[in-house]
Scaffold this motif. Structure first.
Motif, PDB file in Angstrom:
ATOM      1  N   ALA A 168       0.832  -1.204   0.000  1.00 57.42           N
ATOM      2  CA  ALA A 168       0.000   0.000   0.000  1.00 57.42           C
ATOM      3  C   ALA A 168       0.868   1.256   0.000  1.00 57.42           C
ATOM      4  O   ALA A 168       0.561   2.248  -0.681  1.00 57.42           O
ATOM      5  N   PHE A 169       1.968   1.214   0.765  1.00 56.83           N
ATOM      6  CA  PHE A 169       2.890   2.355   0.799  1.00 56.83           C
ATOM      7  C   PHE A 169       3.525   2.578  -0.572  1.00 56.83           C
ATOM      8  O   PHE A 169       3.643   3.720  -1.035  1.00 56.83           O
ATOM      9  N   MET A 170       3.914   1.487  -1.251  1.00 60.49           N
ATOM     10  CA  MET A 170       4.513   1.601  -2.578  1.00 60.49           C
ATOM     11  C   MET A 170       3.546   2.246  -3.568  1.00 60.49           C
ATOM     12  O   MET A 170       3.932   3.099  -4.366  1.00 60.49           O
ATOM     13  N   PHE A 171       2.275   1.838  -3.489  1.00 59.62           N
ATOM     14  CA  PHE A 171       1.312   2.415  -4.424  1.00 59.62           C
ATOM     15  C   PHE A 171       1.046   3.879  -4.099  1.00 59.62           C
ATOM     16  O   PHE A 171       0.828   4.692  -5.004  1.00 59.62           O
ATOM     17  N   ALA A 172       1.090   4.234  -2.816  1.00 61.88           N
ATOM     18  CA  ALA A 172       0.926   5.639  -2.428  1.00 61.88           C
ATOM     19  C   ALA A 172       2.069   6.482  -2.988  1.00 61.88           C
ATOM     20  O   ALA A 172       1.858   7.604  -3.465  1.00 61.88           O
ATOM     21  N   VAL A 173       3.282   5.941  -2.947  1.00 62.02           N
ATOM     22  CA  VAL A 173       4.431   6.645  -3.541  1.00 62.02           C
ATOM     23  C   VAL A 173       4.221   6.799  -5.043  1.00 62.02           C
ATOM     24  O   VAL A 173       4.494   7.865  -5.622  1.00 62.02           O
ATOM     25  N   TYR A 174       3.715   5.744  -5.674  1.00 58.77           N
ATOM     26  CA  TYR A 174       3.426   5.803  -7.109  1.00 58.77           C
ATOM     27  C   TYR A 174       2.412   6.908  -7.408  1.00 58.77           C
ATOM     28  O   TYR A 174       2.556   7.648  -8.388  1.00 58.77           O
ATOM     29  N   VAL A 175       1.397   7.034  -6.565  1.00 60.97           N
ATOM     30  CA  VAL A 175       0.383   8.081  -6.756  1.00 60.97           C
ATOM     31  C   VAL A 175       1.025   9.471  -6.678  1.00 60.97           C
ATOM     32  O   VAL A 175       0.735  10.351  -7.508  1.00 60.97           O
ATOM     33  N   VAL A 176       1.901   9.665  -5.716  1.00 63.29           N
ATOM     34  CA  VAL A 176       2.561  10.961  -5.559  1.00 63.29           C
ATOM     35  C   VAL A 176       3.468  11.249  -6.758  1.00 63.29           C
ATOM     36  O   VAL A 176       3.489  12.371  -7.284  1.00 63.29           O
ATOM     37  N   LEU A 177       4.218  10.242  -7.198  1.00 62.34           N
ATOM     38  CA  LEU A 177       5.074  10.427  -8.376  1.00 62.34           C
ATOM     39  C   LEU A 177       4.245  10.738  -9.617  1.00 62.34           C
ATOM     40  O   LEU A 177       4.662  11.512 -10.483  1.00 62.34           O
ATOM     41  N   THR A 178       3.069  10.125  -9.695  1.00 59.38           N
ATOM     42  CA  THR A 178       2.180  10.391 -10.833  1.00 59.38           C
ATOM     43  C   THR A 178       1.680  11.825 -10.801  1.00 59.38           C
ATOM     44  O   THR A 178       1.561  12.487 -11.838  1.00 59.38           O
ATOM     45  N   ARG A 179       1.383  12.335  -9.605  1.00 59.09           N
ATOM     46  CA  ARG A 179       0.985  13.741  -9.484  1.00 59.09           C
ATOM     47  C   ARG A 179       2.121  14.661  -9.913  1.00 59.09           C
ATOM     48  O   ARG A 179       1.894  15.682 -10.580  1.00 59.09           O
ATOM     49  N   MET A 180       3.344  14.316  -9.530  1.00 62.01           N
ATOM     50  CA  MET A 180       4.500  15.110  -9.935  1.00 62.01           C
ATOM     51  C   MET A 180       4.649  15.106 -11.448  1.00 62.01           C
ATOM     52  O   MET A 180       4.871  16.152 -12.071  1.00 62.01           O
ATOM     53  N   GLY A 182       2.311  14.552 -13.577  1.00 60.43           N
ATOM     54  CA  GLY A 182       1.165  15.227 -14.173  1.00 60.43           C
ATOM     55  C   GLY A 182       1.329  16.728 -14.263  1.00 60.43           C
ATOM     56  O   GLY A 182       0.626  17.391 -15.031  1.00 60.43           O
ATOM     57  N   ARG A 183       2.240  17.287 -13.487  1.00 62.80           N
ATOM     58  CA  ARG A 183       2.512  18.722 -13.553  1.00 62.80           C
ATOM     59  C   ARG A 183       3.379  19.071 -14.765  1.00 62.80           C
ATOM     60  O   ARG A 183       3.490  20.238 -15.132  1.00 62.80           O
ATOM     61  N   LEU A 184       3.990  18.043 -15.366  1.00 66.85           N
ATOM     62  CA  LEU A 184       4.940  18.267 -16.449  1.00 66.85           C
ATOM     63  C   LEU A 184       4.488  17.664 -17.775  1.00 66.85           C
ATOM     64  O   LEU A 184       4.769  18.222 -18.839  1.00 66.85           O
ATOM     65  N   ASP A 185       3.824  16.521 -17.735  1.00 68.09           N
ATOM     66  CA  ASP A 185       3.465  15.798 -18.948  1.00 68.09           C
ATOM     67  C   ASP A 185       1.960  15.558 -19.022  1.00 68.09           C
ATOM     68  O   ASP A 185       1.281  15.499 -17.986  1.00 68.09           O
ATOM     69  N   PRO A 186       1.419  15.383 -20.240  1.00 68.04           N
ATOM     70  CA  PRO A 186      -0.003  15.062 -20.385  1.00 68.04           C
ATOM     71  C   PRO A 186      -0.299  13.651 -19.881  1.00 68.04           C
ATOM     72  O   PRO A 186       0.611  12.803 -19.794  1.00 68.04           O
ATOM     73  N   PRO A 187      -1.568  13.354 -19.560  1.00 67.92           N
ATOM     74  CA  PRO A 187      -1.927  12.045 -19.007  1.00 67.92           C
ATOM     75  C   PRO A 187      -1.536  10.871 -19.901  1.00 67.92           C
ATOM     76  O   PRO A 187      -1.126   9.821 -19.397  1.00 67.92           O
ATOM     77  N   LEU A 188      -1.664  11.020 -21.227  1.00 67.02           N
ATOM     78  CA  LEU A 188      -1.353   9.897 -22.115  1.00 67.02           C
ATOM     79  C   LEU A 188       0.125   9.543 -22.066  1.00 67.02           C
ATOM     80  O   LEU A 188       0.495   8.366 -22.181  1.00 67.02           O
ATOM     81  N   THR A 189       0.985  10.546 -21.871  1.00 66.80           N
ATOM     82  CA  THR A 189       2.419  10.266 -21.739  1.00 66.80           C
ATOM     83  C   THR A 189       2.682   9.462 -20.472  1.00 66.80           C
ATOM     84  O   THR A 189       3.452   8.495 -20.488  1.00 66.80           O
ATOM     85  N   SER A 190       2.041   9.839 -19.384  1.00 62.95           N
ATOM     86  CA  SER A 190       2.199   9.093 -18.135  1.00 62.95           C
ATOM     87  C   SER A 190       1.684   7.661 -18.294  1.00 62.95           C
ATOM     88  O   SER A 190       2.309   6.704 -17.816  1.00 62.95           O
ATOM     89  N   PHE A 191       0.540   7.513 -18.964  1.00 58.41           N
ATOM     90  CA  PHE A 191      -0.011   6.174 -19.187  1.00 58.41           C
ATOM     91  C   PHE A 191       0.937   5.343 -20.049  1.00 58.41           C
ATOM     92  O   PHE A 191       1.144   4.147 -19.795  1.00 58.41           O
ATOM     93  N   PHE A 192       1.524   5.960 -21.066  1.00 57.35           N
ATOM     94  CA  PHE A 192       2.474   5.268 -21.943  1.00 57.35           C
ATOM     95  C   PHE A 192       3.651   4.715 -21.144  1.00 57.35           C
ATOM     96  O   PHE A 192       4.022   3.547 -21.289  1.00 57.35           O
ATOM     97  N   TYR A 193       4.233   5.546 -20.290  1.00 60.21           N
ATOM     98  CA  TYR A 193       5.377   5.093 -19.497  1.00 60.21           C
ATOM     99  C   TYR A 193       4.968   4.064 -18.445  1.00 60.21           C
ATOM    100  O   TYR A 193       5.760   3.184 -18.099  1.00 60.21           O
ATOM    101  N   THR A 194       3.749   4.168 -17.944  1.00 55.30           N
ATOM    102  CA  THR A 194       3.283   3.169 -16.987  1.00 55.30           C
ATOM    103  C   THR A 194       3.321   1.786 -17.604  1.00 55.30           C
ATOM    104  O   THR A 194       3.783   0.823 -16.982  1.00 55.30           O
ATOM    105  N   GLY A 195       2.843   1.678 -18.854  1.00 54.86           N
ATOM    106  CA  GLY A 195       2.816   0.382 -19.506  1.00 54.86           C
ATOM    107  C   GLY A 195       4.161  -0.056 -20.055  1.00 54.86           C
ATOM    108  O   GLY A 195       4.630  -1.163 -19.788  1.00 54.86           O
ATOM    109  N   VAL A 196       4.815   0.819 -20.820  1.00 59.65           N
ATOM    110  CA  VAL A 196       6.033   0.430 -21.526  1.00 59.65           C
ATOM    111  C   VAL A 196       7.232   0.326 -20.584  1.00 59.65           C
ATOM    112  O   VAL A 196       7.987  -0.661 -20.626  1.00 59.65           O
ATOM    113  N   ALA A 197       7.425   1.330 -19.723  1.00 62.21           N
ATOM    114  CA  ALA A 197       8.555   1.271 -18.788  1.00 62.21           C
ATOM    115  C   ALA A 197       8.368   0.129 -17.800  1.00 62.21           C
ATOM    116  O   ALA A 197       9.322  -0.591 -17.470  1.00 62.21           O
ATOM    117  N   GLY A 198       7.138  -0.052 -17.320  1.00 61.92           N
ATOM    118  CA  GLY A 198       6.877  -1.156 -16.402  1.00 61.92           C
ATOM    119  C   GLY A 198       7.142  -2.494 -17.046  1.00 61.92           C
ATOM    120  O   GLY A 198       7.721  -3.401 -16.426  1.00 61.92           O
TER     121      GLY A 198
END
Length: 296
Positions: A168-180, A182-198
């Motif tokens: 649960a703590f790891m996912f909370a960190v992921y949520v915070v990193l996603t917010r960070m 989101g301040r720089l990149d559009p949502p689709l870019t974040s989604f792309f890296y979630t799938g491809v980088a993961g």
């Protein structure tokens, strides 16, 4: 980003958005049940890798369909941040499947319900966000609920439940990193890296855990991949209509689904303290969400 706010949504649009969100969360819960089944039989790293093949393929297809294609989607102002959050989520999923198999679906999801509360604390510490007294009260109440879930039964404390706390703590960190991000990149870019980088990260270790699937389990694995793609697609559709604050409360339905699937399908023994603690955590989470400032 949602294309319209709650003030401009028609009743039909609102119903459609909630239908997409409800369908996505229901399928996510089915996905958790299949993950538990496969995680009891095969290494969770292996199960996660196969699942990520479908996830990454879906992300690539979405990226290819937008203007500029994959190169434009992959362009990020913070690529290392995006890679880090993608890698973290992949590892968190491995641990989550382990928790489903070892701790149980119902108890694990009860602990996972505290994730938004942990994310609130981390957002204040890392992002400098402000929290109202009501939100801090909700966080404290939620943590008391988690302690009730962790309560030893008899004289024995099961140390494995701490894996769910870590998850649960790891996912909370992921949520915070996603917010960070989101301040720089559009949502689709974040989604792309979630799938491809993961996928790239999990494929570095997944082949070492390759297992021979039974014929029937190939069907379950295919279903897992299908649910992964379908649930993410439906969630994207929901977020295209509704604000995140409208969708988030529905995510607590996963606790309800798990409390049904765990005992009924997997014959898990769930103590009353787990249900009581989960109810407290969910109530605290909803209070935290509703105390967030609204933007019109």
């Amino acid at each position: 980003m949602p294309r319209s706010t709650a003030m401009t949504l028609s009743p039909r649009e609102r119903r459609l958005g909630y239908a997409f969100a409800l369908a996505a969360i229901t399928i996510f819960s089915l996905q958790d049940g299949i993950s538990k089944h496969l995680g009891q039989l095969y290494p969770p790293v292996f199960v996660t890798m196969i699942r990520y093949w479908a996830f990454a393929g879906f992300a690539l297809v979405l990226a290819q369909r937008v203007r500029g294609g994959i190169p434009a989607t992959a362009h990020s102002k913070a690529p290392w941040l995006q890679i880090a959050r993608g890698a973290l989520l992949a590892l968190q999923i491995v641990l989550a499947i382990t928790c489903f198999a070892v701790i149980g679906l119902a108890r694990t999801q009860a602990i996972f319900a505290a994730t938004p509360l942990v994310a609130t604390v981390l957002s204040v510490v890392i992002l400098g966000e402000r929290a109202s007294p009501l939100r801090w009260g909700a966080v404290l109440l939620g943590f008391l609920g988690v302690l009730l879930i962790l309560k030893p039964h008899g004289d024995f404390f099961d140390m494995t439940v701490l894996l769910a706390v870590l998850c649960a703590f790891m996912f909370a960190v992921y949520v915070v990193l996603t917010r960070m991000a989101g301040r720089l990149d559009p949502p689709l870019t974040s989604f792309f890296y979630t799938g491809v980088a993961g996928c790239a990260v999990i494929c570095l270790i997944g082949p070492f855990y390759w297992s021979q699937l039974a014929p029937l389990d190939w069907g379950w694995m295919a279903t897992l991949c299908l649910t992964s793609v379908t649930s993410h697609y439906l969630l994207i559709k929901a977020y295209n209509i509704l604000d995140a604050s409208a969708v988030q409360p529905l995510s607590y339905l996963s606790v309800v689904y798990a409390s049904i699937m765990g005992p009924v399908i997997f014959h898990e023994t769930v103590h009353l303290s787990t249900y009581a603690g989960a109810a407290i955590v969910v109530a605290a989470g909803l209070a935290s969400i509703w105390s967030e400032p609204r933007t019109i």
